[in-house]
Design a protein around this motif. Sequence first.
Motif, PDB file in Angstrom:
ATOM      1  N   MET A   1     -19.500 -15.419 -12.630  1.00  0.00           N
ATOM      2  CA  MET A   1     -19.409 -14.007 -12.360  1.00  0.00           C
ATOM      3  C   MET A   1     -18.555 -13.295 -13.419  1.00  0.00           C
ATOM      4  SD  MET A   1     -20.269 -11.651 -10.289  1.00  0.00           S
ATOM      5  CE  MET A   1     -19.798 -10.096  -9.671  1.00  0.00           C
ATOM      6  N   VAL A   2     -17.429 -13.904 -13.760  1.00  0.00           N
ATOM      7  CA  VAL A   2     -16.552 -13.307 -14.762  1.00  0.00           C
ATOM      8  C   VAL A   2     -17.246 -13.263 -16.123  1.00  0.00           C
ATOM      9  CG1 VAL A   2     -14.360 -13.565 -15.991  1.00  0.00           C
ATOM     10  CG2 VAL A   2     -14.456 -13.981 -13.545  1.00  0.00           C
ATOM     11  N   ALA A   3     -18.003 -14.305 -16.424  1.00  0.00           N
ATOM     12  CA  ALA A   3     -18.712 -14.333 -17.708  1.00  0.00           C
ATOM     13  C   ALA A   3     -19.744 -13.212 -17.793  1.00  0.00           C
ATOM     14  CB  ALA A   3     -19.380 -15.685 -17.900  1.00  0.00           C
ATOM     15  N   ALA A   4     -20.430 -12.919 -16.704  1.00  0.00           N
ATOM     16  CA  ALA A   4     -21.403 -11.822 -16.693  1.00  0.00           C
ATOM     17  C   ALA A   4     -20.715 -10.478 -16.853  1.00  0.00           C
ATOM     18  CB  ALA A   4     -22.209 -11.862 -15.399  1.00  0.00           C
ATOM     19  N   ILE A   5     -19.556 -10.321 -16.233  1.00  0.00           N
ATOM     20  CA  ILE A   5     -18.799  -9.071 -16.364  1.00  0.00           C
ATOM     21  C   ILE A   5     -18.352  -8.876 -17.810  1.00  0.00           C
ATOM     22  CG2 ILE A   5     -16.654  -7.901 -15.699  1.00  0.00           C
ATOM     23  CD1 ILE A   5     -17.026  -9.168 -12.902  1.00  0.00           C
ATOM     24  N   ILE A   6     -17.867  -9.939 -18.442  1.00  0.00           N
ATOM     25  CA  ILE A   6     -17.443  -9.844 -19.842  1.00  0.00           C
ATOM     26  C   ILE A   6     -18.627  -9.498 -20.735  1.00  0.00           C
ATOM     27  CG2 ILE A   6     -16.559 -11.179 -21.801  1.00  0.00           C
ATOM     28  CD1 ILE A   6     -14.830 -12.723 -19.762  1.00  0.00           C
ATOM     29  N   TYR A   7     -19.779 -10.119 -20.491  1.00  0.00           N
ATOM     30  CA  TYR A   7     -20.973  -9.860 -21.291  1.00  0.00           C
ATOM     31  C   TYR A   7     -21.391  -8.396 -21.193  1.00  0.00           C
ATOM     32  CZ  TYR A   7     -25.826 -10.156 -22.816  1.00  0.00           C
ATOM     33  OH  TYR A   7     -27.005  -9.951 -23.457  1.00  0.00           O
TER      34      TYR A   7
ATOM     35  N   LEU B   1     -21.863 -12.767 -28.914  1.00  0.00           N
ATOM     36  CA  LEU B   1     -23.272 -13.148 -28.866  1.00  0.00           C
ATOM     37  C   LEU B   1     -23.457 -14.637 -29.159  1.00  0.00           C
ATOM     38  CD1 LEU B   1     -26.227 -12.236 -28.590  1.00  0.00           C
ATOM     39  CD2 LEU B   1     -26.198 -11.761 -31.035  1.00  0.00           C
ATOM     40  N   VAL B   2     -22.773 -15.146 -30.171  1.00  0.00           N
ATOM     41  CA  VAL B   2     -22.878 -16.567 -30.510  1.00  0.00           C
ATOM     42  C   VAL B   2     -22.345 -17.428 -29.366  1.00  0.00           C
ATOM     43  CG1 VAL B   2     -21.920 -18.365 -32.031  1.00  0.00           C
ATOM     44  CG2 VAL B   2     -22.854 -16.274 -33.001  1.00  0.00           C
ATOM     45  N   VAL B   3     -21.223 -17.035 -28.791  1.00  0.00           N
ATOM     46  CA  VAL B   3     -20.653 -17.800 -27.685  1.00  0.00           C
ATOM     47  C   VAL B   3     -21.606 -17.822 -26.503  1.00  0.00           C
ATOM     48  CG1 VAL B   3     -18.796 -17.808 -25.963  1.00  0.00           C
ATOM     49  CG2 VAL B   3     -18.248 -17.514 -28.379  1.00  0.00           C
ATOM     50  N   TYR B   4     -22.171 -16.681 -26.169  1.00  0.00           N
ATOM     51  CA  TYR B   4     -23.073 -16.631 -25.025  1.00  0.00           C
ATOM     52  C   TYR B   4     -24.409 -17.322 -25.305  1.00  0.00           C
ATOM     53  CZ  TYR B   4     -20.223 -13.957 -21.867  1.00  0.00           C
ATOM     54  OH  TYR B   4     -19.233 -13.570 -21.007  1.00  0.00           O
ATOM     55  N   ARG B   5     -24.848 -17.345 -26.540  1.00  0.00           N
ATOM     56  CA  ARG B   5     -26.103 -18.040 -26.859  1.00  0.00           C
ATOM     57  C   ARG B   5     -25.907 -19.556 -26.851  1.00  0.00           C
ATOM     58  NH1 ARG B   5     -30.778 -15.872 -26.310  1.00  0.00           N
ATOM     59  NH2 ARG B   5     -31.688 -16.897 -28.087  1.00  0.00           N
ATOM     60  N   THR B   6     -24.725 -20.030 -27.214  1.00  0.00           N
ATOM     61  CA  THR B   6     -24.495 -21.473 -27.279  1.00  0.00           C
ATOM     62  C   THR B   6     -23.903 -22.034 -25.983  1.00  0.00           C
ATOM     63  OG1 THR B   6     -22.338 -21.115 -28.315  1.00  0.00           O
ATOM     64  CG2 THR B   6     -24.212 -21.475 -29.771  1.00  0.00           C
ATOM     65  N   LEU B   7     -23.006 -21.298 -25.344  1.00  0.00           N
ATOM     66  CA  LEU B   7     -22.337 -21.814 -24.149  1.00  0.00           C
ATOM     67  C   LEU B   7     -22.738 -21.100 -22.868  1.00  0.00           C
ATOM     68  CD1 LEU B   7     -18.724 -22.098 -25.611  1.00  0.00           C
ATOM     69  CD2 LEU B   7     -20.398 -23.921 -25.359  1.00  0.00           C
ATOM     70  N   GLY B   8     -23.626 -20.121 -22.953  1.00  0.00           N
ATOM     71  CA  GLY B   8     -23.971 -19.306 -21.788  1.00  0.00           C
ATOM     72  C   GLY B   8     -24.599 -20.094 -20.658  1.00  0.00           C
ATOM     73  N   GLN B   9     -25.373 -21.107 -20.973  1.00  0.00           N
ATOM     74  CA  GLN B   9     -26.006 -21.892 -19.918  1.00  0.00           C
ATOM     75  C   GLN B   9     -24.970 -22.707 -19.146  1.00  0.00           C
ATOM     76  OE1 GLN B   9     -27.404 -21.502 -22.959  1.00  0.00           O
ATOM     77  NE2 GLN B   9     -29.126 -20.288 -22.282  1.00  0.00           N
ATOM     78  N   ASP B  10     -23.914 -23.110 -19.823  1.00  0.00           N
ATOM     79  CA  ASP B  10     -22.852 -23.868 -19.138  1.00  0.00           C
ATOM     80  C   ASP B  10     -22.121 -23.001 -18.117  1.00  0.00           C
ATOM     81  OD1 ASP B  10     -23.536 -25.993 -20.714  1.00  0.00           O
ATOM     82  OD2 ASP B  10     -21.918 -25.675 -22.165  1.00  0.00           O
TER      83      ASP B  10
END
Length: 105
Positions: A1-7, A60-69
């Motif tokens: 949830m926090v990751a989506a808010i940051i994105y 963007l790079v962080v979310y593309r590489t680690l977003g699934q985790d």
Amino acid sequence: MVAAIIYWAMIIISFGWLAVSLYFSIFYLARKERSEEHTGNLWAFGFLNVITAIIQAIVLVVYRTLGQDWGVTQYSSLIYLALGLLLGLTVIQAVLGREPKAKVA
């Protein structure tokens, strides 16, 4: 949830900064403030646009590489749109912010 808010906060902040930068660029150009002491304004906004684009690219790079985790998938092309608009505005500000060459008599 926090990751989506940051994105999504990054996308909203990027578009907000884009609007502020565009507004003040038009403001400075409309007032004909292109003398030597005022051309730095567009260059300053261009520099801040580059900083914003770098931060956005890192996110963007962080979310593309680690977003699934984190359970967050990058499903919006708005981040690409904001990145492209920031870089396009930076080029325009760099061109319009150049100092006029002194005329040699």
